[in-house]
Design a protein around this motif. Structure first.
Motif, mmCIF file in Angstrom:
data_model
loop_
_atom_site.group_PDB
_atom_site.id
_atom_site.type_symbol
_atom_site.label_atom_id
_atom_site.label_comp_id
_atom_site.label_asym_id
_atom_site.label_seq_id
_atom_site.Cartn_x
_atom_site.Cartn_y
_atom_site.Cartn_z
ATOM 1 N N MET A 261 43.449 115.998 -29.919
ATOM 2 C CA MET A 261 44.353 114.851 -29.879
ATOM 3 C C MET A 261 43.600 113.559 -30.146
ATOM 4 O O MET A 261 42.441 113.412 -29.757
ATOM 5 N N ALA A 262 44.268 112.619 -30.811
ATOM 6 C CA ALA A 262 43.649 111.324 -31.090
ATOM 7 C C ALA A 262 43.522 110.521 -29.796
ATOM 8 O O ALA A 262 44.379 110.593 -28.906
ATOM 9 N N VAL A 263 42.446 109.743 -29.702
ATOM 10 C CA VAL A 263 42.166 108.952 -28.503
ATOM 11 C C VAL A 263 43.021 107.687 -28.494
ATOM 12 O O VAL A 263 42.995 106.918 -29.463
ATOM 13 N N PRO A 264 43.784 107.437 -27.434
ATOM 14 C CA PRO A 264 44.543 106.178 -27.338
ATOM 15 C C PRO A 264 43.606 104.983 -27.453
ATOM 16 O O PRO A 264 42.576 104.921 -26.766
ATOM 17 N N ASP B 275 43.261 103.939 -41.380
ATOM 18 C CA ASP B 275 42.722 104.765 -42.449
ATOM 19 C C ASP B 275 42.817 106.224 -41.992
ATOM 20 O O ASP B 275 42.466 106.550 -40.867
ATOM 21 N N PRO B 276 43.326 107.122 -42.852
ATOM 22 C CA PRO B 276 43.491 108.526 -42.441
ATOM 23 C C PRO B 276 42.238 109.148 -41.822
ATOM 24 O O PRO B 276 42.336 110.003 -40.939
ATOM 25 N N ILE B 277 41.075 108.695 -42.261
ATOM 26 C CA ILE B 277 39.821 109.223 -41.719
ATOM 27 C C ILE B 277 39.733 108.961 -40.220
ATOM 28 O O ILE B 277 39.282 109.821 -39.443
ATOM 29 N N TYR B 278 40.182 107.772 -39.802
ATOM 30 C CA TYR B 278 40.066 107.395 -38.390
ATOM 31 C C TYR B 278 41.367 107.613 -37.618
ATOM 32 O O TYR B 278 41.335 107.836 -36.405
ATOM 33 N N ALA B 279 42.498 107.566 -38.315
ATOM 34 C CA ALA B 279 43.783 107.765 -37.638
ATOM 35 C C ALA B 279 43.883 109.158 -37.024
ATOM 36 O O ALA B 279 44.609 109.369 -36.040
ATOM 37 N N ALA B 280 43.142 110.107 -37.574
ATOM 38 C CA ALA B 280 43.149 111.466 -37.030
ATOM 39 C C ALA B 280 42.443 111.524 -35.674
ATOM 40 O O ALA B 280 42.673 112.456 -34.895
ATOM 41 N N HIS B 281 41.609 110.528 -35.397
ATOM 42 C CA HIS B 281 40.818 110.537 -34.158
ATOM 43 C C HIS B 281 41.205 109.433 -33.178
ATOM 44 O O HIS B 281 40.966 109.554 -31.974
ATOM 45 N N PHE B 282 41.788 108.332 -33.695
ATOM 46 C CA PHE B 282 42.102 107.181 -32.841
ATOM 47 C C PHE B 282 43.561 106.788 -33.029
ATOM 48 O O PHE B 282 44.010 106.514 -34.150
ATOM 49 N N ASP B 283 44.295 106.760 -31.938
ATOM 50 C CA ASP B 283 45.725 106.442 -31.944
ATOM 51 C C ASP B 283 45.905 105.010 -31.433
ATOM 52 O O ASP B 283 45.778 104.757 -30.239
ATOM 53 N N LEU B 284 46.180 104.087 -32.351
ATOM 54 C CA LEU B 284 46.320 102.676 -31.969
ATOM 55 C C LEU B 284 47.619 102.476 -31.186
ATOM 56 O O LEU B 284 48.708 102.500 -31.755
ATOM 57 N N GLU C 240 37.214 95.014 -28.415
ATOM 58 C CA GLU C 240 37.352 93.571 -28.206
ATOM 59 C C GLU C 240 36.652 92.841 -29.347
ATOM 60 O O GLU C 240 35.439 92.952 -29.522
ATOM 61 N N GLY C 241 37.432 92.117 -30.131
ATOM 62 C CA GLY C 241 36.863 91.378 -31.246
ATOM 63 C C GLY C 241 36.266 90.059 -30.798
ATOM 64 O O GLY C 241 36.396 89.650 -29.646
ATOM 65 N N THR C 242 35.606 89.383 -31.713
ATOM 66 C CA THR C 242 35.127 88.042 -31.411
ATOM 67 C C THR C 242 36.328 87.115 -31.287
ATOM 68 O O THR C 242 37.449 87.469 -31.659
ATOM 69 N N GLY C 243 36.091 85.912 -30.792
ATOM 70 C CA GLY C 243 37.171 84.945 -30.678
ATOM 71 C C GLY C 243 37.665 84.434 -32.014
ATOM 72 O O GLY C 243 38.640 83.689 -32.076
ATOM 73 N N VAL C 244 37.008 84.863 -33.103
ATOM 74 C CA VAL C 244 37.412 84.386 -34.428
ATOM 75 C C VAL C 244 37.736 85.547 -35.357
ATOM 76 O O VAL C 244 37.696 85.404 -36.576
ATOM 77 N N SER C 245 38.064 86.703 -34.793
ATOM 78 C CA SER C 245 38.357 87.861 -35.647
ATOM 79 C C SER C 245 39.851 87.996 -35.894
ATOM 80 O O SER C 245 40.679 87.610 -35.072
ATOM 81 N N ASN C 246 40.174 88.554 -37.026
ATOM 82 C CA ASN C 246 41.553 88.829 -37.400
ATOM 83 C C ASN C 246 41.868 90.282 -37.051
ATOM 84 O O ASN C 246 41.361 91.205 -37.694
ATOM 85 N N PRO C 247 42.701 90.543 -36.043
ATOM 86 C CA PRO C 247 42.961 91.914 -35.585
ATOM 87 C C PRO C 247 43.563 92.822 -36.649
ATOM 88 O O PRO C 247 43.387 94.038 -36.591
ATOM 89 N N LEU C 248 44.266 92.250 -37.631
ATOM 90 C CA LEU C 248 44.890 93.082 -38.648
ATOM 91 C C LEU C 248 43.858 93.833 -39.488
ATOM 92 O O LEU C 248 44.123 94.929 -39.975
ATOM 93 N N GLU C 249 42.683 93.249 -39.632
ATOM 94 C CA GLU C 249 41.633 93.939 -40.378
ATOM 95 C C GLU C 249 41.123 95.144 -39.588
ATOM 96 O O GLU C 249 40.791 96.183 -40.166
ATOM 97 N N VAL C 250 41.040 95.013 -38.270
ATOM 98 C CA VAL C 250 40.647 96.143 -37.429
ATOM 99 C C VAL C 250 41.731 97.222 -37.492
ATOM 100 O O VAL C 250 41.444 98.421 -37.570
ATOM 101 N N LYS C 251 42.978 96.794 -37.478
ATOM 102 C CA LYS C 251 44.113 97.724 -37.572
ATOM 103 C C LYS C 251 44.048 98.529 -38.866
ATOM 104 O O LYS C 251 44.298 99.742 -38.874
ATOM 105 N N ARG C 252 43.700 97.880 -39.942
ATOM 106 C CA ARG C 252 43.622 98.570 -41.231
ATOM 107 C C ARG C 252 42.569 99.667 -41.205
ATOM 108 O O ARG C 252 42.758 100.745 -41.765
ATOM 109 N N VAL C 253 41.442 99.396 -40.532
ATOM 110 C CA VAL C 253 40.396 100.423 -40.416
ATOM 111 C C VAL C 253 40.909 101.606 -39.588
ATOM 112 O O VAL C 253 40.749 102.772 -39.973
ATOM 113 N N LEU C 254 41.541 101.294 -38.448
ATOM 114 C CA LEU C 254 42.015 102.353 -37.558
ATOM 115 C C LEU C 254 43.123 103.193 -38.196
ATOM 116 O O LEU C 254 43.298 104.369 -37.848
#
Length: 321
Positions: A1-4, A110-119, A94-108
């Motif tokens: 199962m993917a990690v919450p 990605d099918p490669i990571y979506a199989a392991h991490f459930d956002l 936890e991103g920096t105070g100047v990070s755009n969360p949508l870019e992190v979302k795009r990585v998570l």
């Protein structure tokens, strides 16, 4: 199962780490093993000692939404390898105070990571005492205002934090402004010290992006090259063996407006052990560190177009005098 998986974002000094620690504490009460990714602009993370019992991986000297995105992927790869021998129940980023969360979302996603991490949810914090000021063209840059909007419009839940430092009129104006960005579908909690029912933080919310009257902002964010925090960076200062608390307070209270956030670990003259300090929302707080093992004195300042030489010279003149 993917990690919450949960992302926690928010501008400098909004209270991200406080909320993260509350969520981790709740996980530990329920014997759930957590992994943590901490991202800092500078080359040292003052808060890392707060996470001694957790599986923490640091991403330093950059922002996971752009300059070190590949490092984020490598770190996720590490967690995937560890899952075979060490079960992971939740992951917090936890991103920096100047990070755009949508870019992190795009990585998570990605099918490669979506199989392991459930956002599960993207949590965003706003400092209610400074939010309207940073929305003003007279006290912020266009890049800062855009970044704040990106952090807000990407959220599944918003904590309007530090309400104890803001007047009711300011809070009402802030809520109106936020709702203008995200509509009515994203819950907004007014909080102090990040206190919100933990059940609200752990709810599954991702997958329901807000219906925003500014949907063009999110669309642009998804497809454009990010340069929004090109002028925001961290300056590290070595405070030396000891400092006089009065001198340090005097220096911190007279920092240029370009400094948006300060934090550090220092050895105060006349006191035993180490102390941490946090400078945010025009408030300075010192706290004794109960278990300072492995910690070294360091001061981190984060801001817009900071002049490192001038900051160092003023430190030497006022604090080391």
């Amino acid at each position: 199962m993917a990690v919450p998986t949960y992302t926690i974002s928010g501008f400098l000094g909004s209270g991200k780490t406080t909320v993260l620690l509350k969520m981790i504490e709740e996980c530990e009460k329920n014997h759930r093993r957590v992994g943590v990714i901490l991202n800092e602009l500078g080359d040292v993370n003052i808060e890392k000692p707060l996470f001694k019992e957790q599986n923490v991986k640091e991403l330093l000297n950059g922002c996971i939404c752009c300059t070190i995105k590949e490092d984020l992927k490598s770190t996720l790869d590490e967690f995937i390898k560890e899952m075979h021998s060490n079960k992971l129940d939740l992951l917090f980023i936890e991103g920096t105070g100047v990070s755009n969360p949508l870019e992190v979302k795009r990585v998570l996603e990605d099918p490669i990571y979506a199989a392991h991490f459930d956002l599960i949810s993207m949590i965003s914090l706003i400092d209610s005492s400074t939010f309207l000021e940073y929305q003003s063209i007279f006290s912020s840059t266009a890049d800062m205002r855009k970044l704040l909007e990106e952090q807000i419009t990407s959220a599944n839940i918003i904590l309007l934090n530090k309400q104890d430092l803001a007047k009711e009129k300011v809070l009402n104006k802030s809520i109106k402004k936020i709702k203008g960005l995200v509509g009515e579908s994203v819950p907004i909690f007014q909080t102090s010290h990040g206190n919100v029912p933990l059940s609200e933080l752990f709810k599954r919310r991702n997958g329901h992006l807000p219906t925003s009257i500014h949907s063009d902002i999110r669309e642009e964010t998804n497809h454009s090259h990010h340069h929004h925090h090109s002028g925001l960076h961290a300056v590290k200062i070595d405070p030396g063996p000891t400092v006089m608390k009065h001198n340090l307070e005097d220096w911190l209270s007279h920092l240029p407006k370009a400094v948006l956030r300060g934090k550090g670990v220092v050895n105060l003259e006349g006191s035993e052990g180490l102390y941490s300090f946090q400078l945010a929302s025009n408030t300075l707080i010192f706290e004794e560190i109960p278990d300072p093992a492995g910690m070294r004195p360091a001061i981190i300042l984060i801001g817009d177009q900071l002049k490192e030489t001038e900051l160092l010279n003023s430190f030497n003149r006022i604090v080391k005098a």
